[in-house]
Design a protein around this motif. Structure first.
Motif, PDB file in Angstrom:
ATOM      1  N   THR A  42      -0.065  -0.904  -4.459  1.00  0.00           N
ATOM      2  CA  THR A  42      -1.101   0.292  -4.708  1.00  0.00           C
ATOM      3  C   THR A  42      -0.487   1.683  -4.545  1.00  0.00           C
ATOM      4  OG1 THR A  42      -1.944   0.640  -2.379  1.00  0.00           O
ATOM      5  CG2 THR A  42      -2.448  -1.518  -3.450  1.00  0.00           C
ATOM      6  N   ASP A  43      -1.126   2.735  -5.194  1.00  0.00           N
ATOM      7  CA  ASP A  43      -0.837   4.027  -5.049  1.00  0.00           C
ATOM      8  C   ASP A  43      -1.919   4.890  -5.716  1.00  0.00           C
ATOM      9  OD1 ASP A  43       0.844   6.617  -4.978  1.00  0.00           O
ATOM     10  OD2 ASP A  43       2.292   5.305  -3.969  1.00  0.00           O
ATOM     11  N   THR A  44      -1.855   6.031  -5.451  1.00  0.00           N
ATOM     12  CA  THR A  44      -2.761   7.123  -6.157  1.00  0.00           C
ATOM     13  C   THR A  44      -2.627   7.004  -7.697  1.00  0.00           C
ATOM     14  OG1 THR A  44      -1.089   8.783  -5.591  1.00  0.00           O
ATOM     15  CG2 THR A  44      -2.888   8.325  -3.786  1.00  0.00           C
ATOM     16  N   SER A  79       2.985  -1.704   4.190  1.00  0.00           N
ATOM     17  CA  SER A  79       2.765  -0.109   3.807  1.00  0.00           C
ATOM     18  C   SER A  79       3.986   0.559   4.540  1.00  0.00           C
ATOM     19  CB  SER A  79       1.244   0.416   4.395  1.00  0.00           C
ATOM     20  OG  SER A  79       1.491   1.848   3.840  1.00  0.00           O
ATOM     21  N   ALA A  80       4.761   1.306   3.776  1.00  0.00           N
ATOM     22  CA  ALA A  80       6.067   1.941   4.322  1.00  0.00           C
ATOM     23  C   ALA A  80       6.059   3.213   3.771  1.00  0.00           C
ATOM     24  CB  ALA A  80       7.164   1.107   3.773  1.00  0.00           C
ATOM     25  N   TRP A  81       5.969   4.087   4.825  1.00  0.00           N
ATOM     26  CA  TRP A  81       6.454   5.511   4.494  1.00  0.00           C
ATOM     27  C   TRP A  81       5.222   6.157   3.846  1.00  0.00           C
ATOM     28  CZ3 TRP A  81      10.211   7.187   7.544  1.00  0.00           C
ATOM     29  CH2 TRP A  81      11.549   6.315   7.764  1.00  0.00           C
ATOM     30  N   GLN A 106      10.649   0.433  -5.728  1.00  0.00           N
ATOM     31  CA  GLN A 106      12.114   0.351  -5.453  1.00  0.00           C
ATOM     32  C   GLN A 106      12.433  -0.367  -4.238  1.00  0.00           C
ATOM     33  OE1 GLN A 106      14.641   1.762  -8.230  1.00  0.00           O
ATOM     34  NE2 GLN A 106      15.372  -0.133  -7.082  1.00  0.00           N
ATOM     35  N   ASN A 107      11.577   0.647  -3.101  1.00  0.00           N
ATOM     36  CA  ASN A 107      12.036   0.215  -1.618  1.00  0.00           C
ATOM     37  C   ASN A 107      11.287  -1.120  -1.057  1.00  0.00           C
ATOM     38  OD1 ASN A 107      13.808   2.089  -1.381  1.00  0.00           O
ATOM     39  ND2 ASN A 107      12.439   3.445  -0.755  1.00  0.00           N
ATOM     40  N   SER A 108      10.599  -1.582  -1.927  1.00  0.00           N
ATOM     41  CA  SER A 108       9.352  -2.744  -1.730  1.00  0.00           C
ATOM     42  C   SER A 108      10.199  -3.984  -1.980  1.00  0.00           C
ATOM     43  CB  SER A 108       8.262  -2.696  -2.595  1.00  0.00           C
ATOM     44  OG  SER A 108       7.600  -1.472  -2.254  1.00  0.00           O
ATOM     45  N   SER A 126      -6.588   5.661  -4.074  1.00  0.00           N
ATOM     46  CA  SER A 126      -6.227   5.910  -2.631  1.00  0.00           C
ATOM     47  C   SER A 126      -6.489   4.954  -1.667  1.00  0.00           C
ATOM     48  CB  SER A 126      -6.975   7.304  -2.151  1.00  0.00           C
ATOM     49  OG  SER A 126      -6.719   7.235  -0.617  1.00  0.00           O
ATOM     50  N   PHE A 127      -5.539   4.711  -0.488  1.00  0.00           N
ATOM     51  CA  PHE A 127      -5.721   3.383   0.428  1.00  0.00           C
ATOM     52  C   PHE A 127      -6.828   3.971   1.359  1.00  0.00           C
ATOM     53  CE2 PHE A 127      -1.217   4.825   1.449  1.00  0.00           C
ATOM     54  CZ  PHE A 127      -1.619   5.635   2.264  1.00  0.00           C
ATOM     55  N   TYR A 128      -7.341   5.222   1.263  1.00  0.00           N
ATOM     56  CA  TYR A 128      -8.396   5.603   2.252  1.00  0.00           C
ATOM     57  C   TYR A 128      -9.805   5.064   1.651  1.00  0.00           C
ATOM     58  CZ  TYR A 128      -4.552   8.187   4.672  1.00  0.00           C
ATOM     59  OH  TYR A 128      -3.411   8.664   5.284  1.00  0.00           O
ATOM     60  N   TYR A 152       0.754  -1.054   0.051  1.00  0.00           N
ATOM     61  CA  TYR A 152      -0.115   0.080   0.237  1.00  0.00           C
ATOM     62  C   TYR A 152       0.979   1.482  -0.006  1.00  0.00           C
ATOM     63  CZ  TYR A 152      -3.753  -3.194   1.212  1.00  0.00           C
ATOM     64  OH  TYR A 152      -4.928  -4.214   1.471  1.00  0.00           O
ATOM     65  N   GLY A 153       0.864   2.088  -1.138  1.00  0.00           N
ATOM     66  CA  GLY A 153       1.438   3.327  -1.137  1.00  0.00           C
ATOM     67  C   GLY A 153       3.173   3.020  -1.650  1.00  0.00           C
ATOM     68  N   ALA A 154       3.101   2.132  -2.889  1.00  0.00           N
ATOM     69  CA  ALA A 154       4.374   1.766  -3.257  1.00  0.00           C
ATOM     70  C   ALA A 154       5.295   2.564  -4.032  1.00  0.00           C
ATOM     71  CB  ALA A 154       4.073   0.662  -4.312  1.00  0.00           C
TER      72      ALA A 154
HETATM   73  C1  LIG Z   1       7.443   8.324   0.199  1.00  0.00           C
HETATM   74  S1  LIG Z   1       6.848   7.127  -0.689  1.00  0.00           S
HETATM   75  C2  LIG Z   1       7.125   5.803  -0.195  1.00  0.00           C
HETATM   76  C3  LIG Z   1       7.127   4.860  -1.067  1.00  0.00           C
HETATM   77  C4  LIG Z   1       7.469   3.433  -0.476  1.00  0.00           C
HETATM   78  N1  LIG Z   1       6.323   2.448   0.237  1.00  0.00           N
HETATM   79  C5  LIG Z   1       8.835   3.349   0.144  1.00  0.00           C
HETATM   80  O1  LIG Z   1       8.853   2.566   1.068  1.00  0.00           O
HETATM   81  O2  LIG Z   1       9.855   3.773  -0.359  1.00  0.00           O
HETATM   82  C6  LIG Z   1       4.922   7.499  -0.277  1.00  0.00           C
HETATM   83  C7  LIG Z   1       4.026   6.996  -1.253  1.00  0.00           C
HETATM   84  O3  LIG Z   1       2.793   6.835  -0.429  1.00  0.00           O
HETATM   85  C8  LIG Z   1       1.591   7.064  -1.502  1.00  0.00           C
HETATM   86  N2  LIG Z   1       0.568   7.324  -0.942  1.00  0.00           N
HETATM   87  C9  LIG Z   1       0.202   8.730  -0.097  1.00  0.00           C
HETATM   88  N3  LIG Z   1      -0.864   8.854   0.217  1.00  0.00           N
HETATM   89  C10 LIG Z   1      -1.506   7.705  -0.494  1.00  0.00           C
HETATM   90  C11 LIG Z   1      -2.816   7.309  -0.355  1.00  0.00           C
HETATM   91  N4  LIG Z   1      -3.716   7.827   0.044  1.00  0.00           N
HETATM   92  N5  LIG Z   1      -3.195   6.096  -1.167  1.00  0.00           N
HETATM   93  C12 LIG Z   1      -2.468   5.538  -1.713  1.00  0.00           C
HETATM   94  N6  LIG Z   1      -1.099   5.887  -2.046  1.00  0.00           N
HETATM   95  C13 LIG Z   1      -0.704   7.037  -1.104  1.00  0.00           C
HETATM   96  C14 LIG Z   1       2.188   8.313  -2.335  1.00  0.00           C
HETATM   97  O4  LIG Z   1       2.023   8.622  -3.566  1.00  0.00           O
HETATM   98  C15 LIG Z   1       3.863   7.668  -2.268  1.00  0.00           C
HETATM   99  O5  LIG Z   1       4.049   7.168  -3.569  1.00  0.00           O
END
Ligand SMILES: C[S@@+](CC[C@H](N)C(=O)[O-])C[C@H]1O[C@@H](n2cnc3c(N)ncnc32)[C@H](O)[C@@H]1O
Length: 317
Positions: free
Chosen positions: A49-51, A101-103, A21-23, A85-87, A15-17
């Motif tokens: 998943t991401d936006t 889900s990271a960061w 790269q970091n996944s 969005s994951f919301y 979630y929020g990929a």
């Molecule tokens: C800083 S990056 C982190 C990416 C990766 N998970 C990592 O660990 O490096 C944050 C990611 O979360 C995504 N993100 C933020 N809010 C989100 C949401 N509501 N739904 C899905 N993705 C979201 C952003 O678009 C972005 O790609």
């Protein structure tokens, strides 16, 4: 986590990929654990998943080209993506065995109000601003886990890493955010941005305390069918400062942090500028201002993060 009977795939959701790269490392670790319990031909489906405006083309290219990609390590593993969005609920109910889900949860679903005296609500002197962001952070956490609770299979687990607040309300990154405020002040003085525009610039982010993660689970320890298995606050390694300690390159130190912000935060700040044609100059000057300030006095950043593990109860429990 449960392993479904073949031919049902084991589903891992990221979630929020971002670029994914970091996944690679965490997902490789998860697949290795799964392989300890399945035949090699049992398929694993990883869904990133991401936006919708995430650069999924870059993500798929990285999944294909990175030698560390799970696609090159396990021939029965497949990738897919979801641009929502994951919301909200974005995967079928009871379909995910492991969520990661990271960061990403650090970003709020919406900015509840401007932060006139800073770029980060946690460091605002205005109690109303801090309270509005804390309420939004609580709401978003509640929504996030409620939807993941539906998507997880019974017995499935969700692992979340996100920015934390320590007991003193410290979100970390103080020298970094100080450099942003300093650079913006200079850009106002040079007429690159107006004071009004700078007042509208803020980052829709929030950290959370341990109590914020556990609040939806009080008092029974359960929230819908989810239970908290683990919550831990740790200080993450400051890799940029560690690189500086070995290379002693102060200029590279400042540039690396400024690059990090260009990637993660500049678009949010630039959104306050009415005219898009002003963005390149604004971004370049902001980047230079941040890099110069940090290079002048390299300091380690505190990076408080929370690791949370949730489990969905099995039907019989
Ligand atoms: C800083 S990056 C982190 C990416 C990766 N998970 C990592 O660990 O490096 C944050 C990611 O979360 C995504 N993100 C933020 N809010 C989100 C949401 N509501 N739904 C899905 N993705 C979201 C952003 O678009 C972005 O790609």
């Amino acid at each position: 986590m449960p392993i479904p009977a073949p031919p049902q795939p084991v589903v891992i959701a990221d979630y929020g990929a971002g670029t994914a790269q970091n996944s690679m490392r965490p997902i490789n670790a998860a697949i290795a654990a799964v392989r300890g319990r399945t035949r090699p031909e049992h398929s694993v489906l990883v869904t990133h998943t991401d936006t919708a405006d995430n650069d999924f083309s870059t993500m798929f290219r990285i999944l294909e080209s990175d030698p560390e990609s799970y696609l090159h390590k396990d021939s029965a593993t497949f990738s897919s993506a979801i641009g929502r969005s994951f919301y909200s609920q974005i995967l079928p109910s009871n379909s995910v065995h492991l969520g990661w889900s990271a960061w990403a949860m650090v970003r709020l679903g919406r900015a509840p109000m401007p932060v006139p005296d800073h770029v980060v609500a946690a460091y605002s002197n205005d109690e109303r601003v801090r309270a509005a962001y804390a309420r939004q952070a609580a709401h978003d956490w509640h929504e996030f886990i409620a939807f993941r609770g539906r998507e997880l299979c019974p017995g499935g687990r969700l692992v979340v890493l996100t920015t934390a607040l320590d007991d003193d309300g410290d979100l970390g990154y103080r020298p970094l955010f100080r450099s942003v405020v300093g650079a913006l002040t200079e850009l106002i003085a040079c007429g690159v941005v107006s004071a009004d525009e700078a007042t509208r610039m803020s980052l829709p982010i929030a950290g959370r305390r341990v109590a914020d993660f556990t609040a939806p689970f009080a008092p029974s320890g359960r929230f819908e069918r989810l239970e908290i298995q683990h919550v831990e606050l740790v200080d993450a390694e400051d890799r940029i400062y560690n690189a500086y300690r070995s290379d002693k390159d102060a200029s590279a130190f400042g540039t690396r942090w400024a690059d990090f912000l260009r990637f993660t935060a500049f678009a949010d700040l630039g959104a306050a500028l009415g005219a898009p044609d002003r963005l390149p100059e604004f971004y370049d000057r902001l980047h230079a201002g941040i890099a110069a300030r940090l290079s002048a006095e390299p300091e380690p950043m505190r990076i408080p993060i929370a690791a949370v593990v949730l489990e969905k109860r099995r039907s019989s429990q």
